[in-house]
Design an enzyme around this catalytic site. Structure first.
Site, short mmCIF file in Angstrom:
data_model
loop_
_atom_site.label_atom_id
_atom_site.label_comp_id
_atom_site.label_asym_id
_atom_site.label_seq_id
_atom_site.Cartn_x
_atom_site.Cartn_y
_atom_site.Cartn_z
N PHE A 1 0.81 -1.22 0.00
CA PHE A 1 0.00 0.00 0.00
C PHE A 1 0.84 1.26 0.00
O PHE A 1 0.31 2.36 0.09
CB PHE A 1 -0.93 0.03 1.23
CG PHE A 1 -1.74 -1.22 1.42
CD1 PHE A 1 -2.29 -1.88 0.32
CD2 PHE A 1 -1.95 -1.73 2.69
CE1 PHE A 1 -3.04 -3.04 0.50
CE2 PHE A 1 -2.69 -2.89 2.86
CZ PHE A 1 -3.24 -3.55 1.77
N HIS B 1 32.38 21.64 10.02
CA HIS B 1 32.85 21.16 8.72
C HIS B 1 34.33 21.48 8.51
O HIS B 1 35.03 20.76 7.82
CB HIS B 1 32.01 21.81 7.61
CG HIS B 1 32.42 21.47 6.22
ND1 HIS B 1 32.76 20.20 5.82
CD2 HIS B 1 32.54 22.25 5.11
CE1 HIS B 1 33.05 20.20 4.55
NE2 HIS B 1 32.94 21.43 4.09
N HIS C 1 22.98 23.05 0.00
CA HIS C 1 23.27 22.53 1.34
C HIS C 1 23.86 23.57 2.27
O HIS C 1 24.23 24.67 1.87
CB HIS C 1 24.17 21.29 1.25
CG HIS C 1 25.60 21.57 0.92
ND1 HIS C 1 26.08 21.66 -0.35
CD2 HIS C 1 26.68 21.78 1.73
CE1 HIS C 1 27.38 21.91 -0.33
NE2 HIS C 1 27.77 22.00 0.93
N HIS D 1 27.29 17.14 2.20
CA HIS D 1 27.58 18.33 1.39
C HIS D 1 27.20 18.08 -0.07
O HIS D 1 28.05 18.11 -0.96
CB HIS D 1 29.04 18.75 1.57
CG HIS D 1 29.33 19.11 3.00
ND1 HIS D 1 29.39 20.42 3.44
CD2 HIS D 1 29.49 18.33 4.09
CE1 HIS D 1 29.62 20.42 4.75
NE2 HIS D 1 29.69 19.16 5.17
N TRP E 1 8.20 4.04 -0.85
CA TRP E 1 9.24 4.76 -0.11
C TRP E 1 10.61 4.36 -0.62
O TRP E 1 10.78 3.32 -1.26
CB TRP E 1 9.09 4.63 1.40
CG TRP E 1 8.99 3.24 2.01
CD1 TRP E 1 8.93 2.04 1.34
CD2 TRP E 1 8.93 2.93 3.40
NE1 TRP E 1 8.82 1.02 2.23
CE2 TRP E 1 8.83 1.52 3.51
CE3 TRP E 1 8.94 3.67 4.56
CZ2 TRP E 1 8.75 0.86 4.73
CZ3 TRP E 1 8.87 3.01 5.78
CH2 TRP E 1 8.76 1.63 5.86
N HIS F 1 35.31 29.00 3.84
CA HIS F 1 35.23 27.91 4.82
C HIS F 1 36.08 28.24 6.05
O HIS F 1 35.63 28.14 7.19
CB HIS F 1 35.71 26.60 4.20
CG HIS F 1 34.75 26.00 3.22
ND1 HIS F 1 34.66 26.42 1.92
CD2 HIS F 1 33.82 25.03 3.36
CE1 HIS F 1 33.73 25.71 1.30
NE2 HIS F 1 33.20 24.86 2.14
N ASP G 1 26.60 24.44 5.40
CA ASP G 1 27.89 24.10 6.02
C ASP G 1 27.85 24.56 7.48
O ASP G 1 27.71 25.76 7.76
CB ASP G 1 29.05 24.85 5.35
CG ASP G 1 29.36 24.36 3.94
OD1 ASP G 1 28.82 23.33 3.50
OD2 ASP G 1 30.17 25.05 3.27
C1 23J Z 1 35.30 19.73 1.39
C2 23J Z 1 36.53 20.23 1.00
C3 23J Z 1 36.61 21.40 0.31
C4 23J Z 1 35.45 22.10 0.01
C5 23J Z 1 34.18 21.61 0.41
C6 23J Z 1 34.14 20.43 1.09
C7 23J Z 1 32.94 22.35 0.11
O1 23J Z 1 32.88 23.23 -0.68
C8 23J Z 1 31.69 22.07 0.86
O2 23J Z 1 30.73 21.52 0.31
O3 23J Z 1 31.64 22.44 2.02
S1 23J Z 1 35.56 23.58 -0.87
MN MN Z 2 29.57 22.15 2.12
#
Ligand code: 23J
Ligand code: MN
Length: 259
Positions: free
Chosen positions: A59, A80, A74, A70, A62, A209, A76
């Site tokens: 029924f 991260h 998305h 990431h 899924w 970052h 961060d």
């Molecule tokens: C891991 C390493 C480098 C980077 C990233 C991830 C991302 O851009 C992310 O998605 O956070 S630049």
């Molecule tokens: Mn990211």
């Protein structure tokens, strides 16, 4: 009338619009590619059927998913990056949700990015935007509009890589420093990550970052349709899944644009 009542009526009447800032999330979603000598890549997204009104579940339909935190549009979290690893409440299950529904400043760099895929928004660029639209208020999101989301159909056009690596726009070091100094909650772009394609060669490497997460701020990547937002006055909702110890999460990024 109370602010919330006015908002509710605006939503029902359509005077307040909800803009979908997310890209489709599936096996064709473009994913970051890192230099193989430096790092392991995030895996391809997989969507596996459990049942579809059949012998595995008569029924119901899924699926189960395999996807990196990431992936696609998305969030961060500070955990991260190594610079954010000792920040308090730095993961998706601990961060304070009251901060992530916030006004958004939209810096239009679409002309510059069309002319130069390696375009970097600088602190002076931010100051020029503030001279026109007013100061970035503490607690705001700051997002860089490039119209790069129009390339978010294939890895080829989105990553825009050649022998010298990926070429996509992003912030300069002093741009991120100023965004942090202004007290922004975070920084977002329409590209695969919060940093420019060539940001691995900057000092520090990946300054968005490095500097955002060092200060406990958030990042948003692969946002779409920032061209539908005013420079100031919209509200951005960017809520990551409550992944235990999560460093990030796909999001359904939404903007409220008024009326
Ligand atoms: C891991 C390493 C480098 C980077 C990233 C991830 C991302 O851009 C992310 O998605 O956070 S630049
Ligand atoms: Mn990211």
């Amino acid at each position: 009338m109370s602010a919330l009542k006015e908002l509710a009526e605006g939503l029902v009447s359509g005077r307040v619009k909800v803009v979908d800032l997310s890209a489709p999330l599936g096996p064709d979603t473009p994913l970051l590619k890192l230099p193989p000598e430096l790092a392991v890549d995030t895996p391809k997204i997989e969507i596996h059927k459990i049942s579809e009104y059949d012998q595995n579940g008569p029924f119901w339909a899924w699926n189960w998913l395999k996807l990196g935190e990431h992936s696609g549009t998305h969030f961060d979290a500070p955990a991260h990056w190594i610079t954010g690893k000792d920040q308090p409440n730095n993961t998706t299950d601990t961060l304070p949700v009251e901060k992530i529904v916030a006004p958004v400043c939209v810096i239009d760099c679409s002309k510059e990015a069309a002319a130069d895929p390696d375009f970097l928004l600088t602190a002076d660029g931010i100051r020029a935007w503030e001279a026109e639209h007013g100061a970035i208020e503490p607690g705001s999101w700051v997002v860089m509009r490039t119209d790069w989301y129009k390339r978010n159909g294939s890895e080829d056009t989105f990553l825009n890589a050649d022998a010298t690596g990926p070429h996509s726009p992003g912030p300069s070091v002093d741009c991120v420093e100023l965004v942090v100094e202004r007290g922004a909650i975070g920084w977002g772009t329409e590209c695969i990550g919060t940093d420019a394609g060539q940001a691995g060669g900057m000092d520090p490497p990946f300054p968005a970052h490095n500097l955002l997460h060092k200060s406990g701020r958030y990042g948003l990547a692969s946002l779409c349709r920032l061209d539908q937002l005013p420079p100031k006055g919209a509200v951005l909702i960017a809520a990551p899944l409550k992944i235990v110890h999560g460093t990030g999460s796909p999001i359904r990024a939404l903007a409220l644009v008024g009326g």
